[in-house]
Write a protein that holds these residues in place. Structure first.
Motif, PDB file in Angstrom:
ATOM      1  N   THR A   1      45.124 -62.965  11.699  1.00 37.26           N
ATOM      2  CA  THR A   1      46.295 -62.130  11.418  1.00 37.26           C
ATOM      3  C   THR A   1      46.003 -60.634  11.532  1.00 37.26           C
ATOM      4  O   THR A   1      46.866 -59.858  11.942  1.00 37.26           O
ATOM      5  CB  THR A   1      46.822 -62.433  10.003  1.00 37.26           C
ATOM      6  OG1 THR A   1      45.745 -62.290   9.067  1.00 37.26           O
ATOM      7  CG2 THR A   1      47.373 -63.845   9.925  1.00 37.26           C
TER       8      THR A   1
ATOM      9  N   HIS B   1      49.266 -63.795  19.664  1.00 39.60           N
ATOM     10  CA  HIS B   1      49.499 -65.217  19.373  1.00 39.60           C
ATOM     11  C   HIS B   1      48.175 -65.974  19.428  1.00 39.60           C
ATOM     12  O   HIS B   1      47.307 -65.638  20.235  1.00 39.60           O
ATOM     13  CB  HIS B   1      50.438 -65.869  20.405  1.00 39.60           C
ATOM     14  CG  HIS B   1      51.787 -65.236  20.485  1.00 39.60           C
ATOM     15  ND1 HIS B   1      52.749 -65.415  19.530  1.00 39.60           N
ATOM     16  CD2 HIS B   1      52.312 -64.408  21.434  1.00 39.60           C
ATOM     17  CE1 HIS B   1      53.831 -64.722  19.875  1.00 39.60           C
ATOM     18  NE2 HIS B   1      53.596 -64.109  21.017  1.00 39.60           N
TER      19      HIS B   1
ATOM     20  N   ASP C   1      51.308 -71.383  15.644  1.00 39.76           N
ATOM     21  CA  ASP C   1      50.781 -70.062  15.985  1.00 39.76           C
ATOM     22  C   ASP C   1      50.080 -69.508  14.744  1.00 39.76           C
ATOM     23  O   ASP C   1      50.728 -69.243  13.724  1.00 39.76           O
ATOM     24  CB  ASP C   1      51.927 -69.141  16.414  1.00 39.76           C
ATOM     25  CG  ASP C   1      51.440 -67.765  16.870  1.00 39.76           C
ATOM     26  OD1 ASP C   1      50.242 -67.449  16.674  1.00 39.76           O
ATOM     27  OD2 ASP C   1      52.272 -67.001  17.399  1.00 39.76           O
TER      28      ASP C   1
ATOM     29  N   ASP D   1      51.473 -66.370  13.124  1.00 42.32           N
ATOM     30  CA  ASP D   1      52.821 -66.418  12.549  1.00 42.32           C
ATOM     31  C   ASP D   1      52.742 -67.155  11.219  1.00 42.32           C
ATOM     32  O   ASP D   1      52.973 -68.360  11.141  1.00 42.32           O
ATOM     33  CB  ASP D   1      53.763 -67.123  13.526  1.00 42.32           C
ATOM     34  CG  ASP D   1      55.205 -67.074  13.058  1.00 42.32           C
ATOM     35  OD1 ASP D   1      55.496 -66.325  12.100  1.00 42.32           O
ATOM     36  OD2 ASP D   1      56.039 -67.801  13.632  1.00 42.32           O
TER      37      ASP D   1
END
Lengths: 248, 152
Positions: free
Chosen positions: A39, A58, A100, A103
């Motif tokens: 992240t 991604h 993902d 996400d």
């Protein structure tokens, strides 16, 4: 009167049985995460082993065969073999799911699903990373898209892998023990992708065993779409706990 | 008037506290102990790693926490609760968990010894199992049966 008593006893027993039965099941949520490296990226001091800063747009991973198990005895991932499962709960309706790892929810995790699960300690997890059957990245099991920067040079990259990895993991290892399902309550487990096993970590030093095996990023410095071989890098874990892995 | 007497008295009592004692005691007893040894797959000891021990009747909350020594060893004395005890060892993003079954007769047996990755040799495994067994038997010597010692 006696008949009434019998009826009342039957109703009471049935109610008790239903209550007992209901109490014997809770729910189990399964998450995946790529830790902060997914992240937030590889940022100083946690650059790749060859000094690149990486930021990801991604990180697609296609999963199949995701199940949580109660095993007795506990599964020893170091020895490998087949876990002695007493209860198995599966986490997917479809044949496979693509997630993902960038996400995530506020805790940096991707929810794979929540299922009803009998009470007990889910101390093993099985799952596979498989080539996607459809979609933009059909045929690829992992796709990492982002930007790499070093010494003022930035390159956009898309790294694709078609490797299939089958994982059998023992108990989750982390800050707290996980996977204890009790009646009416929810427990959780995590699949953890250790991206530093792919790119290494500059702050760990050259002699670190992980860095010795890691690919680093120099090989992809030209940018663009390139293939990456992930076999043998032990990306998949359960928290900090290790898994038996088979690459195909 | 009362205050001028009581307040200093209270202060004196508070300050007296431990100093009011005239001796200290150490009770030493013989216990059955368990020893673990944690190491990386390179063979290097997990020195100074975090250890958490979980008792059978409360497996989600640590019963004991501590740290491995310079050789990756940690010794603890479980109480008489039978069942599966778990010992988790973590350090710098690596971790492993080992299990110990203690029967109603107090006899212990190891299931999985803590180690952090694949690739252990049988020699290493044997060494780890021996370490656990050593803990069950030999550590009794560590807690020698002695009499009460008084230090005045």
């Amino acid at each position: 009167m006696t008949l009434h008593r019998h009826a009342l006893c039957t109703i009471f027993a049935t109610t008790l049985a239903m209550a007992t039965s209901a109490a014997a099941e809770g729910s189990l949520a399964l998450f995946a995460n790529g830790e902060a490296l997914a992240t937030e990226g590889f940022v100083a001091p946690e650059l790749t082993r060859d000094g690149w800063e990486l930021r990801f747009e991604h990180i697609f991973v296609t999963l199949a065969g995701v199940s949580a198990l109660q095993t007795d005895p506990p599964y020893d991932a170091e020895t490998g073999g087949t876990p002695a499962a007493t209860i198995t709960v599966a986490f997917e309706d479809a044949a496979q799911m693509t997630i993902d790892l960038t996400d995530t929810d506020a805790d940096g995790r991707v929810l794979l699903g929540t299922v009803a699960a009998p009470e007990g300690h889910y101390n093993a997890v099985t799952w596979s990373v498989v080539p996607a059957q459809s979609g933009d990245w059909a045929g690829q099991s992992m796709v990492l898209i982002g930007t790499a920067t070093r010494d003022g040079q930035s390159v956009d990259f898309t790294l694709t892998s078609s490797d299939r990895h089958d994982y059998i993991c023992g108990e989750y290892v982390g800050e707290a023990r996980k996977g204890f399902v009790t009646g009416g309550a929810e427990a959780d487990l995590e699949l953890t992708f250790h991206l530093d096993h792919v790119f290494g970590r500059l702050d760990r030093g050259d002699a670190d065993q992980m860095n010795i095996g890691a690919v680093g990023f120099d090989a992809f410095a030209a940018g663009g779409v390139q293939q990456i071989v992930l076999a043998g890098l032990h990306i998949g874990h359960v928290g900090e706990g290790h898994c038996a892995v088979n690459y195909r | 008037m009362l205050s001028t007497i009581v307040k200093p008295l209270i202060v004196a009592l508070l300050l007296a506290g431990p100093a009011a004692a005239h001796g200290a005691f150490v009770d030493v007893e013989k216990l059955d102990a368990v020893g673990i040894q944690a190491r990386y797959d390179t063979g290097a000891a997990m020195a100074g790693a975090q250890v958490a021990v979980f008792a059978p009747d409360n497996p989600a909350q640590p019963w004991l926490t501590g740290m491995t020594d310079a050789d990756g060893r940690f010794v603890f004395a479980p109480d008489d609760r039978p069942g599966r005890w778990a010992v988790q060892v973590r350090q710098a993003g690596h971790g492993a968990i080992g299990y110990l079954e203690i029967g109603a007769d107090g006899v212990a047996s190891a299931f999985i010894a803590p180690a952090t990755a694949a690739g252990l040799t049988w020699t290493q495994r044997a060494l780890m199992i021996a370490s656990v067994l050593w803990g069950c038997i030999g550590t009794a010597l560590y807690f020698r049966p002695t009499r009460r010692i008084r230090q005045a």
